[in-house]
Design a protein around this motif. Structure first.
Motif, PDB file in Angstrom:
ATOM      1  N   ARG A1429       0.822  -1.219   0.000  1.00 28.50           N
ATOM      2  CA  ARG A1429       0.000   0.000   0.000  1.00 28.50           C
ATOM      3  C   ARG A1429       0.851   1.262   0.000  1.00 28.50           C
ATOM      4  O   ARG A1429       0.547   2.227  -0.687  1.00 28.50           O
ATOM      5  N   THR A1430       1.940   1.258   0.835  1.00 26.08           N
ATOM      6  CA  THR A1430       2.732   2.491   0.940  1.00 26.08           C
ATOM      7  C   THR A1430       3.694   2.627  -0.227  1.00 26.08           C
ATOM      8  O   THR A1430       3.798   3.685  -0.851  1.00 26.08           O
ATOM      9  N   GLN A1431       4.387   1.535  -0.575  1.00 29.33           N
ATOM     10  CA  GLN A1431       5.457   1.648  -1.568  1.00 29.33           C
ATOM     11  C   GLN A1431       4.944   1.757  -3.002  1.00 29.33           C
ATOM     12  O   GLN A1431       5.631   2.258  -3.874  1.00 29.33           O
ATOM     13  N   PHE A1432       3.747   1.216  -3.244  1.00 29.01           N
ATOM     14  CA  PHE A1432       3.249   1.240  -4.620  1.00 29.01           C
ATOM     15  C   PHE A1432       2.019   2.154  -4.718  1.00 29.01           C
ATOM     16  O   PHE A1432       1.101   1.889  -5.480  1.00 29.01           O
ATOM     17  N   GLU A1433       2.047   3.230  -3.909  1.00 27.66           N
ATOM     18  CA  GLU A1433       0.869   4.093  -3.795  1.00 27.66           C
ATOM     19  C   GLU A1433       0.461   4.698  -5.136  1.00 27.66           C
ATOM     20  O   GLU A1433      -0.689   4.719  -5.511  1.00 27.66           O
ATOM     21  N   ASP A1434       1.482   5.163  -5.924  1.00 21.06           N
ATOM     22  CA  ASP A1434       1.136   5.825  -7.181  1.00 21.06           C
ATOM     23  C   ASP A1434       1.256   4.895  -8.384  1.00 21.06           C
ATOM     24  O   ASP A1434       1.326   5.315  -9.518  1.00 21.06           O
TER      25      ASP A1434
END
Length: 1488
Positions: A1429-1434
């Motif tokens: 969720r955090t690392q692949f947010e965009d």
């Protein structure tokens, strides 16, 4: 009966025997030589009798111990007996005639009484023996055939003498004896003919149920001697290509089961002796320490030798062949007994060992190495066997040739001998050097085959990550080293061939030179020169064969050492788990158990104490890497026990964490060797939720499953593995996390129907390793593991009350009030449900601290336990290549089903002549100029040899003219120059061929490798890896090491045969008359032989692949095989596969001997005619030319024999090129890079994915999997993909990577049509976390970043984010931590985290997640979700979801149904719409 002609009674009365035994005037100095009458009457008549009386005691002893039932009295037997009685009568008639002579006062010599008496008694004995043999069941008597043959041969001389004497005297001097002799001759000839016929099979002999028995067993003696029994197969092989059903069954004595057992017993005995000696040495050692210190003595460790075991097992057959070779060096009848058994038992013993080696030994010997032991090393043992007799036969021939040379040339021979002795150390040095190179080369070969085996195992991952170039480079590097050594070996071979061509010649030169130069009176005449040349030619053969023998022995000794090293590895202690006694009432007990995977590693489990009552259901829980799977392995006896006691009472069924599936039908996988009980089978299928899958598979339960279950999804594999356990009906079930690979609703079904208190296994003892909390309340008690120790044990409620770590963990996961019931969390109303859902799943909590995130994760995870994807939403890690049938097609007869369910195609044998294109391919690979140059060099060398011999012939003629020789030095000089020229030409030829062969080996391997890595995934799904590996190991090995020597030997023997015929025709032109018929017969025999032999070799090649495939399958599943106690069955299966292989091997060897006998006969005809025509034309021919012609003719046997053998070998071995070419021309996928349409740098900038009217199928001829799919995913959007099994979820992601190519329509990423891009340009810009974590052996760094694109900091950061940082930094090697084959030294969970780290390193715009959290405990799973969720947010994230709550906070959810878009909207809208997705969410307890 008197044999010799009695000229008159007066001569008969002179001397003690009546006649002298020897008369040189009669025997030698006569135009019509003959033996003396006395010799004929005595010794010649007694030879057969002496033979029979000598052989009789041994033969009777043999018959006593080999009773085969009696044979009914046949006409043949009666006739033989009548002939025996008549012969006895004839002998007695002769004896009585002699007594009658006494009454007439003839003074007869004693020989006239002795010979008839001896012959008469012998004939009576023979008559009795005929009957005794019949009663003992002998169908064809070799002893009697030889007796009758001797009788006939010994009677031929008197037969001629009597006629000559009668013609000389004009009358018959003794009519009675003349008549009895010819009656006697006719009868022994008849007896010989009759004895060639076989009797019927004996009564009471074991009934031969074999449909195609080997005719050798029932062949007559002559048929065996001349291999006539093989002719039928040769004719059949000539008429049409042989097929497997044409092959004869193996003789009972040659079957693997017997042979391997014998060798195993002997090897075990050797090991016991060695262990005993070692123990004795150890006790002595302590006593003699001081003595050792004083004398500096080093005790040598005792080692059991595999060679000794082989010698004891096969000694008898070796010594039989030893005796035959000694007696019949000229008959080329080295019994193929010796050749029968070598590879069979070695493969069998290696296979049995692989089933029981410890894990630490497995780490040392990789799969590639063990496969090489079977394919290359065991084969080497077989290849050297035929040459072993040369070890003593060659020195014997050298000794005899030297002795006769001494007779001919006197002491001059010593000069030649001295030269030969000087060559020995030189060759010794070269052999040692070659051996060293050989050992090194085998290491490279092992690592190359091992790497290839891993590449084939993980080919899908390589394609998805676009990592092929990195692995191409790795294999290329190893191959480069291998070829470097090959080149050096080739140079050494060329030098040694120069020495060996020159040495016989130089020996001749030195000897003749010394002879001529030491004394003027030593004149070189034709007799001396050509007798010497013939003897030197005899010398040449053993001298030529010895270096080959030594190099073969060198290779074999390396192979023997490797096999011995493997066989000496530690074995699992089968007694470490006590199976017989146990405390009453318990099924499993463990007291203070400490276990490790290898002696040199720290223990994984410490001081474990367990007691599992009979019939209990026990859960084992704990975090990743705490030793849950190790505990199961310890109970199975797969780990090494350091201390403590383990008892397991009853039969065991084992379900491993990663399902092990065999390459056979689904039904066979479930039955696993047990008989089919339809009721129990059906129940097992239903309980394991397999019925729906069977309807989907085209062949139902008769569908063939590919290697490693390639055509099944992960969940299907696991459920089949479970069904196997359920069907086995064992007492104890060890279940290593079987529920993790299946969806939660399926897991619930399986728990309720199979494992739980109401399941099929209720009342059985069950040990269940699990991560699923929901099942724990229903277990009898729970074992909590932490760091390899038991931290808590107790029932669910007891552990909760105990308030230990387990209780805390549970309380964090679920609200208190819900715990005791263990039921589903109650959701009151739709609104409440909706609210709870939103509260629990939509917030991403990116701002939380670590502890909060763990708390949140725990809560969410608990929810996840109840979530369900769909009624059948099963993960699909591998495409199922067969689609679901329509209702009308459902009922399929079993036979058809089996046919349609075949996935792996049978390997086809090429038939008929090897196509010229294959030779042309190889010639091109070698280089056409090189090929031409080699042929020319050998032709010129042959001409130089003829030149040298003609020069010698001319030189000897000069001696005839003047009685003395002039210009000796000039003669010697030219002779020497011609000889050295031969050597140089051969060396140049060998060098050129070696360089060409080297070039061919490189290019053929390169093409094969490149083509294989560019083959589409479907090729690997339908081709067993064993078949591809066989190309890379066995076939490449043939191209590397066998073809070049093969071609060189063919050229040598071809030119030798050609020059022989040229020389004979030139010196005796009459020979041209017989040459045509001889050549025709020769070509005829050659065609028969080559056609059969070639096809037998091909069949042998094809039957070899299944041995390796089955072997690698066995090694992978060895713990399952041992757990179910099926070791013996698998050994039997392996034996059967080896026997099938031997069925083509044995006829192949027999065909060699069949050929040998026939070519020998032809060659003897050539010698006969060349000598005959030389005698006929002796008036006009010079002695030099006659000598030359006959000396060449004497060599021809060997040349002709070798030539056919080499033609056939070349045809058989060039098949390797054909097989490599076959896999070098398979269809390849699209190009890796398309220069004209490369994507712009930084593509894709947004990550927008669009499917336009997209359809796809797995392979041509199959139904569509996705049908006209159209949808759009915006850049940065998170999309969950759900659907039932077979809905096309995995297929959709595979299409994105173009593992599957479109049938119609297109996919666009940020506006670019992916079909126009190069595969690597596309795949390198996408990232996938696959469901099955695949690791390769090598460093961790290589597994994360094979191209070395990222810095150390990047890698450590990725490891930190994937929660591997602590594990890796605790390893002394850090990033260079060595992963073993398949990542075996990491837990499945850790491997999954490594895959996450790979994705984090790539950080591409589009991430595909094949939800891969099955093997991970709850906390880690949550950390992964948070990381994504955090690392692949965009980034654009496409997740194939198996648990709905992981995607509840996604932007949109795509619901697929039968390959079409059923629904596509946000989760909230889809639930509100109350469609398919709503149904799934409701089942999962996420909506009401």
């Amino acid at each position: 009966m008197a044999w010799g002609p009695v000229h008159s009674l007066e001569t008969a009365r002179s001397g003690p025997l009546g006649l002298s035994l020897e008369d040189s005037n009669l025997s030698l100095h006569s135009d019509n030589p003959d033996l003396t009458p006395c010799f004929q009457n005595s010794l010649l008549a007694w030879v057969p009798c002496i033979y029979l009386w000598t052989a009789l005691p041994c033969y009777l002893f043999y018959l006593r111990h080999h009773h085969q039932g009696y044979i009914i009295l046949s006409h043949l037997s009666r006739l033989k007996t009548v002939v025996g009685v008549l012969l006895w009568c004839v002998s007695w008639a002769d004896l009585f005639y002699s007594f009658h002579g006494l009454t007439q006062d003839w003074a007869l010599a004693p020989v006239f009484f002795v010979t008839p008496l001896v012959v008469g008694i012998t004939m009576l004995l023979v008559t009795l023996m005929i009957q005794y043999e019949r009663l003992q069941g002998v169908q064809s008597s070799g002893v009697l055939i030889i007796f009758w043959l001797l009788c006939v041969v010994c009677a031929i001389i008197p037969f001629r003498s009597k006629i000559l004497a009668a013609m000389a005297e004009g009358k018959v001097s003794d009519p009675f004896r003349f008549t009895t002799f010819y009656i006697y001759f006719a009868l022994v000839l008849l007896a010989l003919i009759l004895s060639c016929f076989r009797e019927k099979s004996p009564f009471f002999s074991p009934k031969d149920v074999d449909t195609n028995p080997c005719p050798e067993a029932s062949a007559g003696f002559f048929s065996r001697l001349s291999f006539w029994w093989f002719t039928k197969m040769a004719i059949r092989g000539y008429r049409r290509p042989l097929e497997e059903q044409d092959l004869w069954s193996l003789n009972k004595a040659d079957k693997s089961q017997l042979v391997v057992q014998k060798l195993l017993e002997e090897w075990k005995k050797q090991q016991k002796q060695a262990a005993g000696l070692e123990a004795a040495a150890a006790s002595e050692k302590t006593a003699s320490r001081e003595e050792e210190r004083l004398l500096g003595a080093q005790p040598r460790p005792q080692q059991s030798t595999f060679l000794k075991a082989l010698m004891v097992t096969f000694g008898p057959s070796f010594f039989t062949s030893f005796g035959l070779k000694l007696m019949q060096d000229l008959l080329s009848f080295v019994n193929p007994q010796l050749l029968r058994c070598h590879p069979t038992p070695s493969i069998g013993v290696i296979y049995r060992k692989a089933l029981v080696i410890t894990n630490s030994a497995k780490r040392k010997s990789t799969m590639g190495e063990i496969v090489n032991l079977m394919s290359v090393d065991a084969q080497r043992l077989m290849d050297v066997a035929p040459f072993l007799n040369l070890l003593w036969s060659a020195p014997l021939q050298i000794f005899l040739a030297t002795y006769f040379l001494w007779q001919n040339l006197g002491p001059s021979v010593l000069a030649g001998l001295a030269f030969m002795v000087l060559l020995i150390p030189l060759n010794g040095a070269m052999a040692i050097k070659m051996r060293a190179l050989q050992v090194e080369q085998m290491k490279f070969k092992d690592s190359r085959v091992k790497l290839m085996s891993e590449i084939l195992g993980g080919i899908k991952v390589l394609k998805l990550y676009a990592w092929e170039p990195s692995f191409l480079e790795q294999v290329g590097g190893i191959r480069q080293d291998e070829l470097r050594l090959l080149r050096r070996t080739a140079y050494l071979h060329a030098i040694s061939s120069f020495i060996w061509i020159c040495s016989p010649f130089l020996v001749t030169l030195i000897t003749l030179g010394v002879y001529v130069l030491t004394d003027e009176n030593n004149v070189l005449d034709a007799q001396k020169a050509f007798v010497s040349v013939s003897l030197f030619n005899i010398l040449r053969n053993p001298l030529n064969m010895l270096p080959q023998l030594f190099s073969s022995l060198v290779q074999t000794s390396v192979s023997l050492k490797r096999i011995q090293h493997f066989l000496s590895q530690d074995e699992l202690d089968l007694k470490c788990v006590e199976r017989k006694t146990i405390s009453p009432g318990y099924a499993i007990t463990m007291h203070n158990g400490t276990f490790t995977w290898a002696q040199d590693l720290p223990p994984i489990l410490h001081s474990l104490n367990l007691q599992v009552p009979k019939g209990a259901l026990v859960a084992v829980v704990g975090p990743v890497g705490c030793g849950k799977s190790s505990l199961v392995s310890a109970l199975l006896g797969d780990m090494e026990k350091l201390e403590g006691k383990v008892s397991v009472k009853g039969s065991v069924a084992y379900v491993p964490q990663q399902a092990w599936i065999q390459n056979c039908t689904l039904q066979e996988n479930v039955l696993f060797g047990q008989a089919l009980d339809p009721k129990r089978y059906q129940k097992a299928l239903e309980a394991c939720a397999l019925v729906a899958d069977l309807e989907m598979l085209s062949g139902g339960d008769q569908t063939e499953i590919g290697e490693k279950g390639i055509n099944l999804s992960g969940g299907q594999r696991q459920r089949i593995s479970l069904a196997r356990a359920v069907y086995s009906n064992a007492d104890i079930f060890l279940l290593d996390d079987p529920l993790s690979a299946v969806d939660s609703h399926v897991a619930r079904h399986i728990f309720d129907q199979v494992i739980g208190p109401e399941g099929m296994l209720a009342g059985k003892t069950r040990v269940l390793v699990t991560h699923g909390i929901s099942f724990l309340p229903q277990t009898d008690f729970i074992i909590v593991l932490a760091d390899g120790q038991v931290s808590e044990v107790g029932s669910y409620t007891a552990l909760l009350e105990h308030n230990g770590s387990f209780a805390n963990f549970l309380h964090n996961y679920a609200p208190d009030e819900e715990l005791p019931e263990g039921g589903r969390p109650a959701l009151d109303s739709a609104e409440d449900g909706e609210m709870q859902l939103i509260k629990d799943t939509l917030s991403t909590h990116t701002d939380q601290t670590d502890t909060e995130s763990v708390m949140y994760g725990a809560q969410q995870q608990f929810m996840r336990q109840w979530s369900v994807l769909s009624s059948e939403g099963e993960d699909q890690s591998q495409p199922v290549p067969r689609r679901c049938l329509g209702p009308s097609e459902k009922v399929v007869p079993a036979a058809e089903a089996k046919a349609s369910g075949v996935l792996i195609q049978e390997e086809k044998a090429e038939t008929g002549t090897v196509k010229l294109s294959v030779f042309w391919d190889y010639a091109k690979a070698v280089g056409l100029c090189t090929t031409l140059a080699v042929c020319l060099l050998y032709a010129v060398q042959s001409a130089a040899t003829i030149g040298a011999n003609l020069w010698l012939s001319d030189w000897t003629n000069e001696a005839m003219l003047g009685g003395q020789q002039n210009s000796t030095s000039m003669r010697l000089g030219v002779y020497a120059a011609l000889g050295i020229l031969q050597g140089l030409l051969v060396m140049l030829g060998a060098l050129a061929m070696a360089m060409g062969g080297f070039q061919a080996a490189r290019s053929l391997h390169q093409t094969l490798l490149h083509n294989n890595l560019r083959s589409p995934q479907s090729f690997f799904d339908t081709t067993p890896s064993g078949r591809i590996l066989n190309r890379f190991s066995r076939d490449i090995s043939v191209i590397d090491e066998v073809l070049v020597p093969n071609i060189l030997m063919l050229l040598t023997s071809f030119y030798n045969s050609l020059s022989t015929i040229v020389v004979i025709v030139a010196s005796t032109p009459l020979f041209a008359v017989v040459i045509l018929p001889l050549v025709v017969i020769y070509i005829f025999v050659q065609r028969f032989y080559v056609a059969t032999s070639r096809q037998l070799k091909r069949l042998e090649s094809i039957s070899r692949s299944p041995i390796y495939s089955h072997f690698s399958e066995t090694v992978t599943g060895s713990s399952v095989i041992r757990a179910y106690g099926r070791t013996q069955d698998f050994e039997t299966i392996n034996d059967a596969k080896v026997d099938t292989n031997q069925r083509s091997c044995y006829p192949s060897i027999s065909s060699n001997r069949w050929l040998g006998v026939r070519v020998e006969f032809l060659a003897n005809c050539i010698v006969l005619f060349s000598a005959l025509f030389a005698v006929i034309g002796r008036r006009s021919l010079s002695p030099g030319l006659v000598g030359l012609s006959v000396s060449y003719a004497l060599q021809v046997t060997l040349s002709l024999n070798w030539m056919i053998r080499m033609i056939s070998d070349l045809e058989s071995n060039i098949v390797a090129v054909e097989r490599v070419k076959e896999y070098s021309k398979t269809e390849t996928e699209a190009p890796w890079v398309v220069e004209d349409s490369r994507p712009p740098p930084g593509w894709p900038p947004k990550g927008k994915v669009e499917f336009r009217n997209y359809s796809v199928r797995y392979r041509p001829g199959l139904e569509l999997v996705l049908k006209k799919l159209s949808l759009r995913v915006r850049g940065g959007e998170k999309v969950g993909i759900v659907g039932r099994t077979g809905a096309g979820k995995s297929s959709m992601t595979l299409c994105l990577f173009r593992i599957l190519e479109a049938a119609e329509g297109e996919i666009r990423i940020d506006g670019l049509n992916v079909a126009n891009l190069g595969l690597h340009d596309l795949r390198s810009q996408l990232t996938i976390i696959p469901q099955d974590p695949v690791l390769f052996s090598g460093t961790l760094r290589m597994n994360l970043d094979p191209f070395g694109n990222y810095s150390e900091e990047d890698i450590w950061r990725a490891l930190e984010l994937s929660h591997l940082h602590t594990f890796v930094s605790s390893q002394p090697a850090g990033l260079d931590f060595k992963c073993s084959e398949g990542g075996e030294n990491l837990s499945v969970g850790q491997r999954q985290l490594v895959c996450l780290a790979r994705a984090l390193l790539r950080k591409s715009r589009i991430l595909v997640l094949d939800e891969a959290t099955a093997a991970i405990d709850l906390e880690t799973d949550d950390l992964i979700q948070a990381t994504i969720r955090t690392q692949f947010e965009d980034c654009t994230v496409l997740t194939i979801a198996h648990r709905l709550n992981t995607i509840m906070d996604y932007n949109r959810v795509l619901v697929l149904d039968k390959g079409t878009v059923a629904e596509f909207d946000s989760p909230t809208n889809l639930i509100a719409a109350r469609g398919i997705f709503y149904g799934m969410a409701r089942d999962a307890g996420l909506a009401q």
